[in-house]
Design a protein around this motif. Structure first.
Motif, mmCIF file in Angstrom:
data_model
loop_
_atom_site.group_PDB
_atom_site.id
_atom_site.type_symbol
_atom_site.label_atom_id
_atom_site.label_comp_id
_atom_site.label_asym_id
_atom_site.label_seq_id
_atom_site.Cartn_x
_atom_site.Cartn_y
_atom_site.Cartn_z
ATOM 1 N N UNK A 157 66.837 18.975 4.774
ATOM 2 C CA UNK A 157 65.737 18.710 5.708
ATOM 3 C C UNK A 157 64.474 19.470 5.298
ATOM 4 N N UNK A 158 64.625 20.716 4.872
ATOM 5 C CA UNK A 158 63.463 21.490 4.459
ATOM 6 C C UNK A 158 62.847 20.944 3.180
ATOM 7 N N UNK A 159 63.699 20.468 2.267
ATOM 8 C CA UNK A 159 63.162 19.875 1.048
ATOM 9 C C UNK A 159 62.430 18.574 1.365
ATOM 10 N N UNK A 191 54.143 16.432 -8.706
ATOM 11 C CA UNK A 191 55.452 16.552 -9.330
ATOM 12 C C UNK A 191 55.815 18.025 -9.542
ATOM 13 N N UNK A 192 54.862 18.828 -10.006
ATOM 14 C CA UNK A 192 55.136 20.245 -10.229
ATOM 15 C C UNK A 192 55.485 20.947 -8.919
ATOM 16 N N UNK A 193 54.748 20.627 -7.853
ATOM 17 C CA UNK A 193 55.022 21.239 -6.559
ATOM 18 C C UNK A 193 56.377 20.808 -6.014
ATOM 19 N N UNK A 194 56.729 19.550 -6.207
ATOM 20 C CA UNK A 194 58.020 19.063 -5.712
ATOM 21 C C UNK A 194 59.185 19.689 -6.478
ATOM 22 N N UNK A 195 59.017 19.837 -7.791
ATOM 23 C CA UNK A 195 60.056 20.505 -8.585
ATOM 24 C C UNK A 195 60.196 21.960 -8.143
ATOM 25 N N UNK A 196 59.054 22.612 -7.914
ATOM 26 C CA UNK A 196 59.071 23.995 -7.440
ATOM 27 C C UNK A 196 59.721 24.094 -6.058
ATOM 28 N N UNK A 197 59.468 23.089 -5.205
ATOM 29 C CA UNK A 197 60.067 23.083 -3.867
ATOM 30 C C UNK A 197 61.582 22.971 -3.956
ATOM 31 N N UNK A 198 62.075 22.102 -4.844
ATOM 32 C CA UNK A 198 63.521 21.948 -5.014
ATOM 33 C C UNK A 198 64.153 23.260 -5.466
ATOM 34 N N UNK A 199 63.494 23.951 -6.400
ATOM 35 C CA UNK A 199 64.017 25.233 -6.871
ATOM 36 C C UNK A 199 63.963 26.286 -5.775
ATOM 37 N N UNK A 200 62.861 26.312 -5.014
ATOM 38 C CA UNK A 200 62.688 27.327 -3.976
ATOM 39 C C UNK A 200 63.693 27.149 -2.838
ATOM 40 N N UNK A 201 63.933 25.913 -2.424
ATOM 41 C CA UNK A 201 64.884 25.660 -1.333
ATOM 42 C C UNK A 201 66.290 26.066 -1.755
#
Length: 264
Positions: A53-55, A73-83
């Protein structure tokens, strides 16, 4: 079975003992996985649902606000790693050694690589489907039970704000800051829904606020370990984003198109 009762009858070699008693029992792949990521269970299942849900919140927010596909794309990849890193961090706090292990680091790097390689698939699941889920939730909550949903939302919001002010504003700076983030996550969706649902500029600002509160709320939790404020911030960031996206969709006509055709 005699060797387990009488060690004198244990005819195994030293290598066999090391393997069977040490490597096999304490260093198997299953043991390594449980130590690094925890056992499978309802609690772990709940954490995975929360992570998804957070991702979706971060991915959908970036997809709406960011116009440049490369930066998005860079922000989304970073979001996946951060979550995923946040989920692992929560588990590691239960261990005697709370630091990330090598396998944890490899896993997070693997998440980045997987997200990048299968970005179109991930974008459909967390971007397009995530946006559709927010619209569907808004429709289910505010269209099917209009007045009841609003009343329940106001009552719960009032109760949460009262607790935030009553028990957290007279403590340390991090607690006050956490209470502010929580209150913002609670109120943003309501304010946008009732006062400015058709304003495109405010729409983007509110989405940015929801991203900031979700990320900031978790970072403050790392600082002050206040689980109540963490849960409030994450839950209402998701609820408020649903209200922001749904309210704007109604005002702009997107919701009507979505209801009729199932696409937006």
């Amino acid at each position: 079975m005699e060797r387990f009762y009488d060690t004198c009858e244990d005819t195994r070699t030293e290598s066999q003992i090391v393997w069977e008693e040490g490597l096999l029992r304490n260093s198997s792949l299953l043991k390594k996985w449980e130590y690094n990521f925890g056992k499978n269970g309802f609690y772990k299942f709940g954490k995975k649902i929360t992570s998804i849900l957070m991702l979706m919140l971060l991915w959908t927010g970036f997809s709406i606000v960011i116009g440049n596909s490369g930066i998005e794309m860079l922000l989304n990849v970073a979001a996946a790693a951060a979550v995923n890193a946040g989920s692992i961090w929560l588990y590691r706090q239960k261990e005697a050694d709370s630091k990330f292990t090598v396998l944890n680091t490899v896993y997070i790097v693997g998440c980045c690589v997987f997200t990048f390689l299968f970005y179109r698939y991930m974008d459909f699941v967390f971007g397009y489907f995530g946006h559709a889920m927010f619209l569907s939730l808004y429709y289910g909550v505010y269209f099917i039970s209009r007045n009841t949903a609003v009343i329940v939302r106001l009552v719960i919001s009032g109760f949460v704000i009262y607790n935030l002010v009553r028990y957290n504003t007279d403590k340390k700076v991090c607690d006050v800051l956490g209470a502010v983030f929580s209150a913002v996550s609670v109120l943003t969706g309501l304010i946008f829904k009732f006062f400015m649902p058709g304003n495109f500029v405010v729409y983007n600002i509110c989405i940015c606020v929801m991203i900031i509160t979700a990320v900031g709320g978790f970072l403050i939790y790392i600082w002050n370990k206040n689980r109540f404020m963490r849960n409030v911030t994450l839950a209402f960031s998701f609820v408020s984003l649903m209200e922001v996206i749904g309210s704007y969709a109604v005002a702009s006509g997107i919701m009507e198109k979505y209801i009729e055709s199932g696409v937006f």
